[in-house]
Each structure stands twice: as C-alpha cells, then as structure tokens.
Design an enzyme around this catalytic site. Structure first.
Site, PDB file in Angstrom:
ATOM      1  N   THR A   1       9.963   1.205   2.851  1.00  0.00           N
ATOM      2  CA  THR A   1       9.504   0.923   1.487  1.00  0.00           C
ATOM      3  C   THR A   1       7.977   0.965   1.507  1.00  0.00           C
ATOM      4  O   THR A   1       7.372   0.870   2.573  1.00  0.00           O
ATOM      5  CB  THR A   1      10.018  -0.451   1.004  1.00  0.00           C
ATOM      6  OG1 THR A   1       9.602  -0.667  -0.337  1.00  0.00           O
ATOM      7  CG2 THR A   1       9.516  -1.587   1.888  1.00  0.00           C
TER       8      THR A   1
ATOM      9  N   ARG B   1      12.092   9.684  -3.074  1.00  0.00           N
ATOM     10  CA  ARG B   1      11.550   9.871  -1.727  1.00  0.00           C
ATOM     11  C   ARG B   1      12.044  11.206  -1.188  1.00  0.00           C
ATOM     12  O   ARG B   1      13.044  11.739  -1.681  1.00  0.00           O
ATOM     13  CB  ARG B   1      11.974   8.714  -0.823  1.00  0.00           C
ATOM     14  CG  ARG B   1      11.376   7.394  -1.275  1.00  0.00           C
ATOM     15  CD  ARG B   1      11.691   6.244  -0.346  1.00  0.00           C
ATOM     16  NE  ARG B   1      11.137   4.999  -0.863  1.00  0.00           N
ATOM     17  CZ  ARG B   1       9.894   4.571  -0.663  1.00  0.00           C
ATOM     18  NH1 ARG B   1       9.066   5.288   0.062  1.00  0.00           N
ATOM     19  NH2 ARG B   1       9.473   3.440  -1.174  1.00  0.00           N
TER      20      ARG B   1
ATOM     21  N   HIS C   1      11.462   5.916  -7.935  1.00  0.00           N
ATOM     22  CA  HIS C   1      10.601   6.318  -6.815  1.00  0.00           C
ATOM     23  C   HIS C   1      11.378   7.320  -5.966  1.00  0.00           C
ATOM     24  O   HIS C   1      12.065   6.935  -5.023  1.00  0.00           O
ATOM     25  CB  HIS C   1      10.243   5.068  -6.001  1.00  0.00           C
ATOM     26  CG  HIS C   1       9.211   5.282  -4.956  1.00  0.00           C
ATOM     27  ND1 HIS C   1       8.308   4.320  -4.586  1.00  0.00           N
ATOM     28  CD2 HIS C   1       8.928   6.363  -4.191  1.00  0.00           C
ATOM     29  CE1 HIS C   1       7.514   4.782  -3.635  1.00  0.00           C
ATOM     30  NE2 HIS C   1       7.885   6.027  -3.378  1.00  0.00           N
TER      31      HIS C   1
ATOM     32  N   HIS D   1       5.869  -5.062  -5.964  1.00  0.00           N
ATOM     33  CA  HIS D   1       6.486  -5.182  -4.639  1.00  0.00           C
ATOM     34  C   HIS D   1       6.793  -6.627  -4.318  1.00  0.00           C
ATOM     35  O   HIS D   1       5.898  -7.455  -4.272  1.00  0.00           O
ATOM     36  CB  HIS D   1       5.637  -4.575  -3.508  1.00  0.00           C
ATOM     37  CG  HIS D   1       6.533  -3.858  -2.529  1.00  0.00           C
ATOM     38  ND1 HIS D   1       7.295  -4.518  -1.616  1.00  0.00           N
ATOM     39  CD2 HIS D   1       6.848  -2.544  -2.400  1.00  0.00           C
ATOM     40  CE1 HIS D   1       8.021  -3.643  -0.945  1.00  0.00           C
ATOM     41  NE2 HIS D   1       7.792  -2.434  -1.413  1.00  0.00           N
ATOM     42  N   ASP D   2       8.066  -6.897  -4.139  1.00  0.00           N
ATOM     43  CA  ASP D   2       8.560  -8.232  -3.752  1.00  0.00           C
ATOM     44  C   ASP D   2       8.238  -9.315  -4.767  1.00  0.00           C
ATOM     45  O   ASP D   2       8.240 -10.505  -4.422  1.00  0.00           O
ATOM     46  CB  ASP D   2       8.028  -8.632  -2.360  1.00  0.00           C
ATOM     47  CG  ASP D   2       8.621  -7.765  -1.265  1.00  0.00           C
ATOM     48  OD1 ASP D   2       9.797  -7.385  -1.390  1.00  0.00           O
ATOM     49  OD2 ASP D   2       7.896  -7.446  -0.299  1.00  0.00           O
TER      50      ASP D   2
ATOM     51  N   HIS E   1      13.900  -4.672  -6.206  1.00  0.00           N
ATOM     52  CA  HIS E   1      14.779  -5.305  -5.216  1.00  0.00           C
ATOM     53  C   HIS E   1      15.275  -6.689  -5.653  1.00  0.00           C
ATOM     54  O   HIS E   1      16.484  -6.941  -5.704  1.00  0.00           O
ATOM     55  CB  HIS E   1      14.040  -5.381  -3.880  1.00  0.00           C
ATOM     56  CG  HIS E   1      14.893  -5.865  -2.766  1.00  0.00           C
ATOM     57  ND1 HIS E   1      15.844  -5.081  -2.162  1.00  0.00           N
ATOM     58  CD2 HIS E   1      14.966  -7.081  -2.163  1.00  0.00           C
ATOM     59  CE1 HIS E   1      16.461  -5.781  -1.228  1.00  0.00           C
ATOM     60  NE2 HIS E   1      15.943  -6.999  -1.210  1.00  0.00           N
TER      61      HIS E   1
ATOM     62  N   GLU F   1       7.086   6.932  -9.424  1.00  0.00           N
ATOM     63  CA  GLU F   1       6.195   6.634  -8.297  1.00  0.00           C
ATOM     64  C   GLU F   1       6.478   7.593  -7.155  1.00  0.00           C
ATOM     65  O   GLU F   1       7.607   8.045  -6.985  1.00  0.00           O
ATOM     66  CB  GLU F   1       6.485   5.248  -7.710  1.00  0.00           C
ATOM     67  CG  GLU F   1       6.496   4.108  -8.643  1.00  0.00           C
ATOM     68  CD  GLU F   1       7.026   2.846  -7.942  1.00  0.00           C
ATOM     69  OE1 GLU F   1       6.776   1.776  -8.498  1.00  0.00           O
ATOM     70  OE2 GLU F   1       7.668   2.940  -6.883  1.00  0.00           O
TER      71      GLU F   1
ATOM     72  N   ARG G   1      28.459   6.296  -1.958  1.00  0.00           N
ATOM     73  CA  ARG G   1      29.782   6.914  -2.072  1.00  0.00           C
ATOM     74  C   ARG G   1      29.631   8.243  -2.799  1.00  0.00           C
ATOM     75  O   ARG G   1      28.629   8.492  -3.457  1.00  0.00           O
ATOM     76  CB  ARG G   1      30.722   6.033  -2.920  1.00  0.00           C
ATOM     77  CG  ARG G   1      31.108   4.731  -2.279  1.00  0.00           C
ATOM     78  CD  ARG G   1      32.214   4.942  -1.275  1.00  0.00           C
ATOM     79  NE  ARG G   1      32.509   3.722  -0.547  1.00  0.00           N
ATOM     80  CZ  ARG G   1      33.483   2.859  -0.869  1.00  0.00           C
ATOM     81  NH1 ARG G   1      34.248   3.100  -1.925  1.00  0.00           N
ATOM     82  NH2 ARG G   1      33.678   1.782  -0.151  1.00  0.00           N
TER      83      ARG G   1
HETATM   84  N1  PXP Z   1       5.755  -0.515  -6.564  1.00  0.00           N
HETATM   85  C1  PXP Z   1       5.901   0.426  -5.622  1.00  0.00           C
HETATM   86  C2  PXP Z   1       4.809   1.423  -5.414  1.00  0.00           C
HETATM   87  C3  PXP Z   1       7.075   0.515  -4.864  1.00  0.00           C
HETATM   88  O1  PXP Z   1       7.219   1.460  -3.925  1.00  0.00           O
HETATM   89  C4  PXP Z   1       8.107  -0.420  -5.113  1.00  0.00           C
HETATM   90  C5  PXP Z   1       9.391  -0.323  -4.342  1.00  0.00           C
HETATM   91  O2  PXP Z   1       9.997   0.914  -4.596  1.00  0.00           O
HETATM   92  C6  PXP Z   1       7.904  -1.375  -6.113  1.00  0.00           C
HETATM   93  C7  PXP Z   1       6.713  -1.415  -6.802  1.00  0.00           C
HETATM   94  C8  PXP Z   1       8.941  -2.401  -6.443  1.00  0.00           C
HETATM   95  O3  PXP Z   1       9.135  -3.265  -5.357  1.00  0.00           O
HETATM   96  P1  PXP Z   1      10.403  -4.197  -5.293  1.00  0.00           P
HETATM   97  O4  PXP Z   1      11.606  -3.308  -5.174  1.00  0.00           O
HETATM   98  O5  PXP Z   1      10.171  -5.027  -4.070  1.00  0.00           O
HETATM   99  O6  PXP Z   1      10.427  -5.004  -6.558  1.00  0.00           O
END
Ligand code: PXP
Length: 237
Positions: free
Chosen positions: A100, A45, A43, A190-191, A214, A70, A18
């Site tokens: 991602t 982009r 991060h 990540h995840d 996430h 990052e 928004r």
């Molecule tokens: N590490 C890196 C390099 C990433 O790009 C991300 C996602 O932006 C994460 C960690 C975190 O991942 P998640 O959002 O799945 O926890």
C-alpha cells in the site's frame, strides 16, 4: 467543510478473489454516493489486484459526485487518466509491487518529472493532487511544481496517534499551514478511521477532502456500509 471520498479498492479486492462480479463495484460506488459519500476514489495498481483498468470508465460515467483516481504516473496510468478524465488525479510515488502507499513524493528530487506530469494532466482540465509526507520543504516544492492540491500521507499519524495524538498531528498542522499560505488545497489519507478522523480534522487547516478505504470497509462488516458512511461523515461535520 471536509469531503469524504470513499476508496472502493477493498471492495474490488473481494470481487477479484473469485470469478464473477460479486460484489458489483459499480453498484457499491453508486450506493456510496446515495448514502452520502461526496466522492469515490480508486487506485489502479500495475497488477490490478484492486480496481481494474477496465473498471475506470464505467465508474467515471456513472459518477455524480467526484471521481478521484490515484496512482503512480507510468505510461499506462497517464494514458488511461487522460482518456477517463476524472475530476481529480492523485499522484503517488509507489513502486509497482508495494503493499500500500507508504510515503509521499520527493518533490524536490523529482521536480522536473512531476512538473511535466502535473502540467500534462492540468492541460486536460484534471485537478491534480500530490501525495506528500507532512514536510514543509516538500509542500514548498509542490507549490512550485504547480499542483492544485496536496494529499498528506496520514499512515504515520494514525500509528503514532495511539501513543501521543498531539505529537502525531504536529507535522500535519505545520504542513497544512504551509499549504494554506502557498494557496494549495489540502487532502489527506491513509489509515484514517473512526477514532482518529475527528481529531485530525480539528488540528489541520482547511482540510478539503479525506479519502478512506480500509477502515471504512472493515467497519462496514459490523455496521453496514450505509451506517459506516454516516458515521464517518459525522466525524467530519
Ligand atoms: N491515499 C492514498 C494515496 C492511498 O494509496 C490510499 C490507499 O489506497 C488511501 C489514501 C486510503 O487509505 P486507507 O485505505 O488506509 O483508508
């Protein structure tokens, strides 16, 4: 001890959906720290759909824990990071439009490029981490490049964990041992989530930091942000 760095990109994504400034990213970052997060990760982009480049300096200025930026080291990213001077910069090999991060660097194939970039950032006193798949050869070349740390990509682990946790974590255990032997600090991300985090931490060597976005932000919808941070911290203690 493994530090929790909260990735607030998802919060920025909601704000950007928004006009206006809700939720306020600076307030959320400050509250994450107040509620126990030991770091804040962002991060940026190229399309700025998550955190914007203009968010970075204000976030750095108010940070009281550890600020981790990052991203793919293109010209704009490097110029900004050198100016903002986060505590840590995590380099990822993402192509511009990727949904991602979904793979680590080829530290052998990109050796010269990464050596230049890592050296440049380190000369400004910024700790550098390279995002890697859990492969011993990649860890070995990362050490030769001169990075301070590596961040193991845990997306595949998180997926495979559902079927066979021990098989899923095996390459990470080996890569973490290689990193320890080579004197590299170890991060992961990540995840990672409330189901797999404790198991992951218990099965890798000397995990210094996880960055989680996430799942933590999704959990915050149900439990609230303060509770969610505490729940993730309890998995790391
Ligand atoms: N590490 C890196 C390099 C990433 O790009 C991300 C996602 O932006 C994460 C960690 C975190 O991942 P998640 O959002 O799945 O926890």
């Amino acid at each position: 001890m493994t530090k929790l760095s909260v990735n607030i990109n998802k919060v920025a994504l909601i704000r950007n959906s928004r006009l206006g400034n809700m939720p306020n990213l600076l307030t959320v970052a400050k509250d994450c720290e107040l509620w126990g997060a030991q770091g804040i990760t962002v991060h940026p982009r190229p399309d700025e759909r998550h955190v914007r480049y203009s968010d970075l300096q204000p976030l750095r200025d108010q940070n009281t824990t550890e600020f981790n930026i990052e991203g793919y080291p293109d010209e704009r990213f490097l110029k900004t990071v050198m100016a903002v001077k986060p505590h840590q910069c995590t380099l990822v090999p993402d192509p511009p439009g990727v949904l991602t991060s979904d793979a680590g660097w080829d530290t052998k194939g990109q050796f010269g490029f990464l050596q230049d970039v890592v050296g440049h950032l380190k000369s400004a006193g910024i700790r550098v981490s390279l995002f890697l798949n859990p492969e011993e050869e990649m860890v070995d070349y990362a050490a030769r490049i001169g990075t301070d740390r590596i961040e193991l990509y845990t997306g595949k682990f998180a997926h495979d964990f559902e079927h066979d946790p021990y098989d899923a974590v095996a390459p990470h255990a080996l890569a973490s041992q290689a990193a320890a032997t080579l004197g590299l600090g170890l991060n992961a991300g990540h995840d990672l989530n409330l189901k797999n985090l404790k198991f992951y931490r218990e099965n890798v060597v000397d995990l210094l930091e996880v960055s989680i976005g996430h799942a933590l932000i999704c959990d915050a919808i149900y439990y609230g942000l303060q509770n969610s941070i505490q729940m993730y911290l309890s998995k790391l203690s």
